[in-house]
Design a protein around this motif. Structure first.
Motif, PDB file in Angstrom:
ATOM      1  N   ALA A 136       0.755  -1.200  -0.121  1.00 45.59           N
ATOM      2  CA  ALA A 136       0.069   0.232  -0.067  1.00 45.59           C
ATOM      3  C   ALA A 136       1.068   1.151  -0.134  1.00 45.59           C
ATOM      4  O   ALA A 136       0.533   2.252  -0.499  1.00 45.59           O
ATOM      5  N   MET A 137       2.001   1.065   0.671  1.00 44.25           N
ATOM      6  CA  MET A 137       2.924   2.359   0.882  1.00 44.25           C
ATOM      7  C   MET A 137       3.419   2.739  -0.651  1.00 44.25           C
ATOM      8  O   MET A 137       3.344   3.850  -1.005  1.00 44.25           O
ATOM      9  N   VAL A 138       3.873   1.556  -1.502  1.00 47.41           N
ATOM     10  CA  VAL A 138       4.373   1.874  -2.501  1.00 47.41           C
ATOM     11  C   VAL A 138       3.503   2.283  -3.614  1.00 47.41           C
ATOM     12  O   VAL A 138       3.680   3.340  -4.344  1.00 47.41           O
ATOM     13  N   VAL A 139       2.342   1.861  -3.404  1.00 42.90           N
ATOM     14  CA  VAL A 139       1.253   2.358  -4.449  1.00 42.90           C
ATOM     15  C   VAL A 139       0.722   3.731  -4.169  1.00 42.90           C
ATOM     16  O   VAL A 139       0.598   4.556  -5.296  1.00 42.90           O
ATOM     17  N   LEU A 140       0.707   4.176  -2.726  1.00 40.98           N
ATOM     18  CA  LEU A 140       0.831   5.348  -2.753  1.00 40.98           C
ATOM     19  C   LEU A 140       1.645   6.288  -3.139  1.00 40.98           C
ATOM     20  O   LEU A 140       1.403   7.693  -3.568  1.00 40.98           O
ATOM     21  N   PHE A 141       3.020   5.803  -3.090  1.00 43.60           N
ATOM     22  CA  PHE A 141       4.117   6.861  -3.618  1.00 43.60           C
ATOM     23  C   PHE A 141       3.830   6.934  -5.124  1.00 43.60           C
ATOM     24  O   PHE A 141       4.151   7.929  -5.830  1.00 43.60           O
ATOM     25  N   PHE A 142       3.504   5.777  -5.810  1.00 43.53           N
ATOM     26  CA  PHE A 142       3.325   5.857  -7.430  1.00 43.53           C
ATOM     27  C   PHE A 142       1.941   6.827  -7.606  1.00 43.53           C
ATOM     28  O   PHE A 142       2.093   7.771  -8.274  1.00 43.53           O
ATOM     29  N   ALA A 143       1.037   6.726  -6.531  1.00 48.97           N
ATOM     30  CA  ALA A 143      -0.131   7.563  -7.087  1.00 48.97           C
ATOM     31  C   ALA A 143      -0.213   9.049  -6.749  1.00 48.97           C
ATOM     32  O   ALA A 143      -0.660   9.796  -7.596  1.00 48.97           O
ATOM     33  N   LYS A 181       2.657  15.996  -1.540  1.00 49.07           N
ATOM     34  CA  LYS A 181       2.430  14.998  -2.083  1.00 49.07           C
ATOM     35  C   LYS A 181       2.625  13.756  -1.231  1.00 49.07           C
ATOM     36  O   LYS A 181       2.129  12.647  -1.496  1.00 49.07           O
ATOM     37  N   MET A 182       3.584  13.926  -0.197  1.00 52.44           N
ATOM     38  CA  MET A 182       3.839  12.755   0.641  1.00 52.44           C
ATOM     39  C   MET A 182       3.009  12.736   1.969  1.00 52.44           C
ATOM     40  O   MET A 182       3.052  11.687   2.687  1.00 52.44           O
ATOM     41  N   THR A 183       2.038  13.632   1.925  1.00 53.57           N
ATOM     42  CA  THR A 183       1.224  13.609   3.212  1.00 53.57           C
ATOM     43  C   THR A 183       0.360  12.508   3.324  1.00 53.57           C
ATOM     44  O   THR A 183       0.565  11.683   4.381  1.00 53.57           O
ATOM     45  N   LEU A 184      -0.420  12.012   2.459  1.00 56.17           N
ATOM     46  CA  LEU A 184      -1.298  10.852   2.450  1.00 56.17           C
ATOM     47  C   LEU A 184      -0.499   9.516   2.470  1.00 56.17           C
ATOM     48  O   LEU A 184      -0.780   8.645   3.161  1.00 56.17           O
ATOM     49  N   PRO A 185       0.439   9.549   1.598  1.00 52.50           N
ATOM     50  CA  PRO A 185       1.191   8.173   1.827  1.00 52.50           C
ATOM     51  C   PRO A 185       2.008   7.939   3.001  1.00 52.50           C
ATOM     52  O   PRO A 185       2.042   6.752   3.716  1.00 52.50           O
ATOM     53  N   VAL A 186       2.529   8.764   3.668  1.00 52.55           N
ATOM     54  CA  VAL A 186       3.028   8.909   4.864  1.00 52.55           C
ATOM     55  C   VAL A 186       2.135   8.486   5.977  1.00 52.55           C
ATOM     56  O   VAL A 186       2.393   7.534   6.863  1.00 52.55           O
ATOM     57  N   LEU A 187       1.179   9.481   6.076  1.00 57.64           N
ATOM     58  CA  LEU A 187       0.052   9.116   7.310  1.00 57.64           C
ATOM     59  C   LEU A 187      -0.368   7.517   7.095  1.00 57.64           C
ATOM     60  O   LEU A 187      -0.979   6.882   7.984  1.00 57.64           O
ATOM     61  N   ILE A 188      -1.167   7.489   5.919  1.00 65.86           N
ATOM     62  CA  ILE A 188      -1.695   6.238   5.605  1.00 65.86           C
ATOM     63  C   ILE A 188      -0.973   4.851   5.852  1.00 65.86           C
ATOM     64  O   ILE A 188      -1.344   3.973   6.340  1.00 65.86           O
ATOM     65  N   SER A 189       0.327   4.930   4.973  1.00 64.16           N
ATOM     66  CA  SER A 189       1.302   3.611   5.049  1.00 64.16           C
ATOM     67  C   SER A 189       1.699   3.444   6.710  1.00 64.16           C
ATOM     68  O   SER A 189       1.812   2.289   7.169  1.00 64.16           O
ATOM     69  N   SER A 190       1.804   4.369   7.541  1.00 62.52           N
ATOM     70  CA  SER A 190       2.237   4.487   8.941  1.00 62.52           C
ATOM     71  C   SER A 190       1.215   3.702   9.645  1.00 62.52           C
ATOM     72  O   SER A 190       1.344   2.972  10.669  1.00 62.52           O
ATOM     73  N   SER A 202      11.383   2.570  10.824  1.00 60.23           N
ATOM     74  CA  SER A 202      12.566   3.069  10.002  1.00 60.23           C
ATOM     75  C   SER A 202      12.702   2.869   8.676  1.00 60.23           C
ATOM     76  O   SER A 202      12.926   3.582   7.901  1.00 60.23           O
ATOM     77  N   ALA A 203      12.033   1.515   8.402  1.00 64.40           N
ATOM     78  CA  ALA A 203      11.874   1.305   6.816  1.00 64.40           C
ATOM     79  C   ALA A 203      10.965   2.233   5.896  1.00 64.40           C
ATOM     80  O   ALA A 203      11.204   2.760   4.832  1.00 64.40           O
ATOM     81  N   ALA A 204       9.923   2.343   6.828  1.00 64.22           N
ATOM     82  CA  ALA A 204       8.705   3.348   5.995  1.00 64.22           C
ATOM     83  C   ALA A 204       9.347   4.609   5.962  1.00 64.22           C
ATOM     84  O   ALA A 204       9.284   5.473   4.919  1.00 64.22           O
ATOM     85  N   GLY A 205       9.977   5.188   7.144  1.00 65.48           N
ATOM     86  CA  GLY A 205      10.872   6.565   6.976  1.00 65.48           C
ATOM     87  C   GLY A 205      11.718   6.693   6.195  1.00 65.48           C
ATOM     88  O   GLY A 205      11.808   7.488   5.149  1.00 65.48           O
ATOM     89  N   PHE A 206      12.725   5.811   5.950  1.00 60.65           N
ATOM     90  CA  PHE A 206      13.831   5.652   4.954  1.00 60.65           C
ATOM     91  C   PHE A 206      13.105   5.878   3.625  1.00 60.65           C
ATOM     92  O   PHE A 206      13.519   6.581   2.505  1.00 60.65           O
TER      93      PHE A 206
END
Length: 283
Positions: free
Chosen positions: A80-87, A210-219, A176-180
């Motif tokens: 999900a995190m990767v998909v959000l990065f792409f989206a 752009k990173m707001t939703l990916p960071v919040l949702i993935s974490s 840490s993985a999500a943060g990096f």
């Protein structure tokens, strides 16, 4: 509520983070010293525990199906995190997030559970990141050393945090993985904006949005996966996971974001700003 107001609020928060970035860096240093003064062993025990567990997990997995079954919740959150990065971040951020995630897992395998390797690995990473910060004209080079500094606070906080009753090394590894991955995806998004001629502050704010939703949702998904996968479903554990989620969001958008803003981003900015014109459809 008008949904169109949300981007404005996010932008205002990011601009405030840039305005008070010096305060956030000072607080980062103070809190890091406080946490590591009482739990400095976390710099060794957390990476070591994660490295040993990852090695054992790979050794015991009899195939892809078995490996997926034993870590499917975390796997779903990573996908999900990767998909959000792409989206939200585009192709560069998506690919960068995947590469960063693989590199982080590879670094844990490289440690091999050796006690003396954690400090050496971090020292080499920090020195190399500092050299690249000034020598390389690459967006990712602008975030590696700031991430190393902010990561010390993240590690100290996870090692100190008293409300989590499960394996702290797993929480540390996931965050840490999500943060990096998020930092690398952010850097590539900001680099794209700078390449189009946007000013440094504007590029960072746009990339942060752009990173707001990916960071919040993935974490959120990652911590939820940890909570249910480890059976930490009591009220105290759920409250602890919620506090960790808020703390991680503050860490990324205040501490890491503010620290990254001191990097020499201007060297990536194009000489003239590109303006893309879109043809309007005729009715």
């Amino acid at each position: 509520m008008d949904l169109r107001e949300k981007p404005r609020k996010v932008q205002k928060c990011l601009e405030l983070s840039l305005r008070f970035r010096l305060i956030s860096v000072v607080l980062m240093v103070v809190l890091t010293v406080m946490f590591l003064a009482t739990s400095w062993q976390a710099l060794v025990t957390l990476p070591l525990g994660a490295s040993e567990a990852l090695g054992m997990w790979l050794a015991e997995a009899e195939g892809a199906e078995t490996a997926w079954a034993s870590a499917q919740y975390l796997g779903v959150s990573a996908i999900a995190m990767v998909v959000l990065f792409f989206a939200f971040g585009g192709m560069r951020s998506g690919i960068g997030g995947i590469v960063a995630l693989l590199l982080f897992m590879g670094s844990l395998l490289f440690l091999g559970g050796a006690e003396g390797m954690a400090q050496i690995f971090f020292a080499v990473f920090a020195v190399l990141a500092l050299i690249l910060l000034f020598a390389a004209k690459w967006s990712v080079a602008c975030v590696l050393f700031p991430f190393a500094l902010a990561w010390l606070l993240l590690t100290g906080f996870v090692g100190w945090f008293p409300l989590w009753q499960g394996d702290s090394w797993l929480v540390w590894a996931v965050l840490s993985a999500a943060g990096f991955s998020s930092v690398v995806a952010f850097a590539l998004a900001a680099g794209k904006e700078l390449g189009e001629g946007a000013p440094r502050a504007g590029a960072m704010v746009k990339a942060g949005k752009k990173m707001t939703l990916p960071v919040l949702i993935s974490s959120l998904l990652a911590l939820a996966a940890l909570t249910f996968d480890m059976g930490q479903t009591g009220a105290k554990q759920i409250a602890g996971a919620a506090i960790l989620w808020v703390a991680y969001a503050v860490w990324f958008f205040v501490v890491a974001f503010g620290t990254m803003s001191f990097a020499p981003w201007d060297k990536l900015r194009a000489g003239s700003r590109r303006v893309q014109m879109k043809d309007k459809k005729k009715k």
